[in-house]
Design a protein around this motif. Structure first.
Motif, PDB file in Angstrom:
ATOM      1  N   VAL A 119     -25.144  34.810 -14.934  1.00 58.57           N
ATOM      2  CA  VAL A 119     -24.082  33.994 -15.536  1.00 58.57           C
ATOM      3  C   VAL A 119     -24.420  33.482 -16.939  1.00 58.57           C
ATOM      4  O   VAL A 119     -23.648  32.715 -17.512  1.00 58.57           O
ATOM      5  N   GLU A 120     -25.541  33.888 -17.508  1.00 56.80           N
ATOM      6  CA  GLU A 120     -25.940  33.351 -18.811  1.00 56.80           C
ATOM      7  C   GLU A 120     -24.843  33.534 -19.861  1.00 56.80           C
ATOM      8  O   GLU A 120     -24.558  32.625 -20.657  1.00 56.80           O
ATOM      9  N   GLU A 121     -24.225  34.694 -19.885  1.00 55.85           N
ATOM     10  CA  GLU A 121     -23.246  35.002 -20.926  1.00 55.85           C
ATOM     11  C   GLU A 121     -21.918  34.257 -20.746  1.00 55.85           C
ATOM     12  O   GLU A 121     -21.066  34.294 -21.634  1.00 55.85           O
ATOM     13  N   LEU A 122     -21.752  33.573 -19.630  1.00 52.64           N
ATOM     14  CA  LEU A 122     -20.501  32.838 -19.404  1.00 52.64           C
ATOM     15  C   LEU A 122     -20.510  31.457 -20.045  1.00 52.64           C
ATOM     16  O   LEU A 122     -19.480  30.783 -20.082  1.00 52.64           O
ATOM     17  N   PHE A 123     -21.661  31.046 -20.571  1.00 53.04           N
ATOM     18  CA  PHE A 123     -21.777  29.721 -21.173  1.00 53.04           C
ATOM     19  C   PHE A 123     -21.698  29.785 -22.697  1.00 53.04           C
ATOM     20  O   PHE A 123     -22.279  30.666 -23.325  1.00 53.04           O
ATOM     21  N   ASP A 124     -20.993  28.819 -23.264  1.00 52.62           N
ATOM     22  CA  ASP A 124     -20.882  28.706 -24.718  1.00 52.62           C
ATOM     23  C   ASP A 124     -22.086  28.008 -25.331  1.00 52.62           C
ATOM     24  O   ASP A 124     -22.319  28.110 -26.538  1.00 52.62           O
ATOM     25  N   PHE A 125     -22.848  27.289 -24.499  1.00 54.38           N
ATOM     26  CA  PHE A 125     -23.927  26.417 -25.003  1.00 54.38           C
ATOM     27  C   PHE A 125     -24.942  26.254 -23.889  1.00 54.38           C
ATOM     28  O   PHE A 125     -24.578  25.979 -22.750  1.00 54.38           O
ATOM     29  N   ILE A 126     -26.219  26.456 -24.204  1.00 58.86           N
ATOM     30  CA  ILE A 126     -27.305  26.249 -23.247  1.00 58.86           C
ATOM     31  C   ILE A 126     -28.424  25.505 -23.968  1.00 58.86           C
ATOM     32  O   ILE A 126     -28.908  25.968 -25.005  1.00 58.86           O
ATOM     33  N   ALA A 127     -28.824  24.366 -23.428  1.00 53.51           N
ATOM     34  CA  ALA A 127     -29.876  23.586 -24.068  1.00 53.51           C
ATOM     35  C   ALA A 127     -30.825  23.018 -23.033  1.00 53.51           C
ATOM     36  O   ALA A 127     -30.415  22.634 -21.930  1.00 53.51           O
ATOM     37  N   GLY A 128     -32.111  22.960 -23.408  1.00 58.48           N
ATOM     38  CA  GLY A 128     -33.121  22.275 -22.631  1.00 58.48           C
ATOM     39  C   GLY A 128     -33.600  21.057 -23.392  1.00 58.48           C
ATOM     40  O   GLY A 128     -33.132  20.779 -24.505  1.00 58.48           O
ATOM     41  N   PHE A 129     -34.569  20.354 -22.826  1.00 59.54           N
ATOM     42  CA  PHE A 129     -35.072  19.166 -23.513  1.00 59.54           C
ATOM     43  C   PHE A 129     -35.777  19.515 -24.815  1.00 59.54           C
ATOM     44  O   PHE A 129     -35.927  18.672 -25.698  1.00 59.54           O
ATOM     45  N   ASP A 130     -36.170  20.788 -24.940  1.00 62.55           N
ATOM     46  CA  ASP A 130     -36.926  21.241 -26.102  1.00 62.55           C
ATOM     47  C   ASP A 130     -36.069  22.007 -27.114  1.00 62.55           C
ATOM     48  O   ASP A 130     -36.601  22.680 -27.993  1.00 62.55           O
ATOM     49  N   SER A 131     -34.754  21.895 -27.018  1.00 63.39           N
ATOM     50  CA  SER A 131     -33.864  22.669 -27.895  1.00 63.39           C
ATOM     51  C   SER A 131     -33.549  21.962 -29.210  1.00 63.39           C
ATOM     52  O   SER A 131     -32.811  22.509 -30.035  1.00 63.39           O
ATOM     53  N   GLY A 132     -34.078  20.752 -29.373  1.00 65.65           N
ATOM     54  CA  GLY A 132     -33.894  20.051 -30.640  1.00 65.65           C
ATOM     55  C   GLY A 132     -32.820  18.986 -30.634  1.00 65.65           C
ATOM     56  O   GLY A 132     -32.576  18.353 -31.669  1.00 65.65           O
ATOM     57  N   HIS A 133     -32.189  18.755 -29.479  1.00 74.05           N
ATOM     58  CA  HIS A 133     -31.125  17.751 -29.400  1.00 74.05           C
ATOM     59  C   HIS A 133     -31.550  16.507 -28.645  1.00 74.05           C
ATOM     60  O   HIS A 133     -30.792  15.537 -28.581  1.00 74.05           O
ATOM     61  N   GLY A 134     -32.752  16.505 -28.057  1.00 76.23           N
ATOM     62  CA  GLY A 134     -33.194  15.398 -27.234  1.00 76.23           C
ATOM     63  C   GLY A 134     -33.048  15.718 -25.758  1.00 76.23           C
ATOM     64  O   GLY A 134     -32.738  16.840 -25.373  1.00 76.23           O
ATOM     65  N   ALA A 135     -33.298  14.709 -24.927  1.00 71.20           N
ATOM     66  CA  ALA A 135     -33.258  14.871 -23.477  1.00 71.20           C
ATOM     67  C   ALA A 135     -32.405  13.775 -22.854  1.00 71.20           C
ATOM     68  O   ALA A 135     -32.240  12.700 -23.425  1.00 71.20           O
ATOM     69  N   LYS A 136     -31.839  14.060 -21.703  1.00 71.31           N
ATOM     70  CA  LYS A 136     -31.106  13.043 -20.955  1.00 71.31           C
ATOM     71  C   LYS A 136     -32.091  11.977 -20.454  1.00 71.31           C
ATOM     72  O   LYS A 136     -33.227  12.321 -20.132  1.00 71.31           O
ATOM     73  N   PRO A 137     -31.726  10.693 -20.417  1.00 70.82           N
ATOM     74  CA  PRO A 137     -30.371  10.152 -20.476  1.00 70.82           C
ATOM     75  C   PRO A 137     -29.837   9.842 -21.879  1.00 70.82           C
ATOM     76  O   PRO A 137     -28.817   9.171 -21.992  1.00 70.82           O
ATOM     77  N   GLU A 138     -30.508  10.301 -22.924  1.00 71.81           N
ATOM     78  CA  GLU A 138     -29.959  10.112 -24.269  1.00 71.81           C
ATOM     79  C   GLU A 138     -28.723  10.994 -24.451  1.00 71.81           C
ATOM     80  O   GLU A 138     -28.636  12.084 -23.877  1.00 71.81           O
ATOM     81  N   PRO A 139     -27.764  10.566 -25.265  1.00 75.92           N
ATOM     82  CA  PRO A 139     -26.513  11.320 -25.400  1.00 75.92           C
ATOM     83  C   PRO A 139     -26.568  12.484 -26.379  1.00 75.92           C
ATOM     84  O   PRO A 139     -25.640  13.288 -26.438  1.00 75.92           O
ATOM     85  N   GLY A 140     -27.662  12.603 -27.151  1.00 77.47           N
ATOM     86  CA  GLY A 140     -27.715  13.602 -28.219  1.00 77.47           C
ATOM     87  C   GLY A 140     -27.362  15.007 -27.814  1.00 77.47           C
ATOM     88  O   GLY A 140     -26.517  15.663 -28.447  1.00 77.47           O
ATOM     89  N   PRO A 141     -27.966  15.551 -26.740  1.00 79.63           N
ATOM     90  CA  PRO A 141     -27.642  16.933 -26.378  1.00 79.63           C
ATOM     91  C   PRO A 141     -26.212  17.108 -25.886  1.00 79.63           C
ATOM     92  O   PRO A 141     -25.621  18.178 -26.047  1.00 79.63           O
ATOM     93  N   LEU A 142     -25.640  16.074 -25.311  1.00 77.11           N
ATOM     94  CA  LEU A 142     -24.257  16.150 -24.849  1.00 77.11           C
ATOM     95  C   LEU A 142     -23.309  16.202 -26.038  1.00 77.11           C
ATOM     96  O   LEU A 142     -22.346  16.979 -26.061  1.00 77.11           O
ATOM     97  N   LEU A 143     -23.597  15.372 -27.037  1.00 75.30           N
ATOM     98  CA  LEU A 143     -22.769  15.381 -28.231  1.00 75.30           C
ATOM     99  C   LEU A 143     -22.924  16.682 -29.006  1.00 75.30           C
ATOM    100  O   LEU A 143     -21.977  17.151 -29.646  1.00 75.30           O
ATOM    101  N   ALA A 144     -24.109  17.294 -28.919  1.00 77.52           N
ATOM    102  CA  ALA A 144     -24.311  18.599 -29.558  1.00 77.52           C
ATOM    103  C   ALA A 144     -23.401  19.642 -28.934  1.00 77.52           C
ATOM    104  O   ALA A 144     -22.856  20.512 -29.634  1.00 77.52           O
ATOM    105  N   PHE A 145     -23.222  19.594 -27.623  1.00 76.86           N
ATOM    106  CA  PHE A 145     -22.294  20.510 -26.957  1.00 76.86           C
ATOM    107  C   PHE A 145     -20.870  20.284 -27.449  1.00 76.86           C
ATOM    108  O   PHE A 145     -20.156  21.246 -27.780  1.00 76.86           O
ATOM    109  N   ALA A 146     -20.441  19.022 -27.494  1.00 72.16           N
ATOM    110  CA  ALA A 146     -19.073  18.724 -27.939  1.00 72.16           C
ATOM    111  C   ALA A 146     -18.836  19.255 -29.349  1.00 72.16           C
ATOM    112  O   ALA A 146     -17.782  19.838 -29.637  1.00 72.16           O
TER     113      ALA A 146
END
Length: 238
Positions: free
Chosen positions: A148-175
């Motif tokens: 299912v990898e190709e079905l996603f528009d965005f895939i991020a881990g804690f090491d993708s440069g947007h931060g980690a949950k519970p911080e909102p940074g990676p979520l806002l990066a998706f938006a």
């Protein structure tokens, strides 16, 4: 509100999924992995296995995590730091790498038949993403193995440069990536980390019960708590 072909308004235009405990059932996937990984890191030595298990709140006898384990919602680095306290002769960096590689090959137990489920959402024009506190390498490996990898528009881990949950940074990066306002996105996850991040990002939040947290843990932070992600389409139109 966006409308679909039936003319019924839906709540959201984008879904950001957590991975472990959300797309994949937590117990069926990670309890098996943890038992094997502890054995391998300890070289099968019972006293060392017990030390590692204690540090990550894993019940060796019953083969399962305690719901309060720091590994459940933590990053790969945090898991390595916990295990490192039981393995002082090994560097955290070495353990972190070993965890990344072994986790990428963990046995997968999808919460629902993922390909058909995600294709159905994408067919409605819904943007799809994954944000996990696992590594991006691990996330992509799991999604690729599940087909299912190709079905996603965005895939991020804690090491993708947007931060980690519970911080909102990676979520806002998706938006931003899918050009949606945060309020038109739902963060779907099995832990309070997921839902706290969703609230902080100004998104809608849905909890699912395919992880270790119970309904009462998730409900205060969620717009809805569902048995699993398969119930999302009905919630979107309710």
């Amino acid at each position: 509100m966006t409308t679909i072909a039936s003319g019924i308004a839906r709540k959201i235009d984008g879904i950001l999924f957590d991975k472990d405990g959300t797309l994949f059932d937590f117990n069926a996937t990670w309890n098996v992995w943890a038992q094997s990984t502890i054995h391998d890191l300890a070289g099968g030595e019972p006293t060392v296995m017990a030390r590692i298990a204690l540090e990550i709140d894993f019940d060796l006898e019953n083969g399962r995590f305690d719901p309060q384990s720091p590994v459940i919602a933590g990053t790969n680095r945090e898991a390595a730091e916990c295990m490192g306290r039981a393995l002082p002769e090994r560097s955290v960096e070495e353990i972190e790498y070993l965890l990344m590689m072994s986790a990428a090959a963990a046995p997968l137990a999808p919460a629902v038949p993922l390909a058909a489920f995600l294709e159905g959402l994408a067919a409605q024009g819904i943007a799809l993403g994954v944000m996990t506190n696992d590594t991006e390498y691990g996330a992509r490996s799991h999604l690729r193995n599940a087909g299912v990898e190709e079905l996603f528009d965005f895939i991020a881990g804690f090491d993708s440069g947007h931060g980690a949950k519970p911080e909102p940074g990676p979520l806002l990066a998706f938006a931003r990536h899918v050009s949606l306002l945060p309020q038109r996105v739902v963060m779907v996850g099995d832990s309070t980390h997921d839902l706290l991040a969703g609230r902080a990002a100004g998104m809608q939040t849905v909890g699912v019960l395919t992880g270790l947290a119970g309904h009462d843990d998730l409900a205060p932070l969620a717009d809805a708590v569902l048995p699993d992600i398969g119930h999302l389409p009905a919630w979107m139109l309710a």
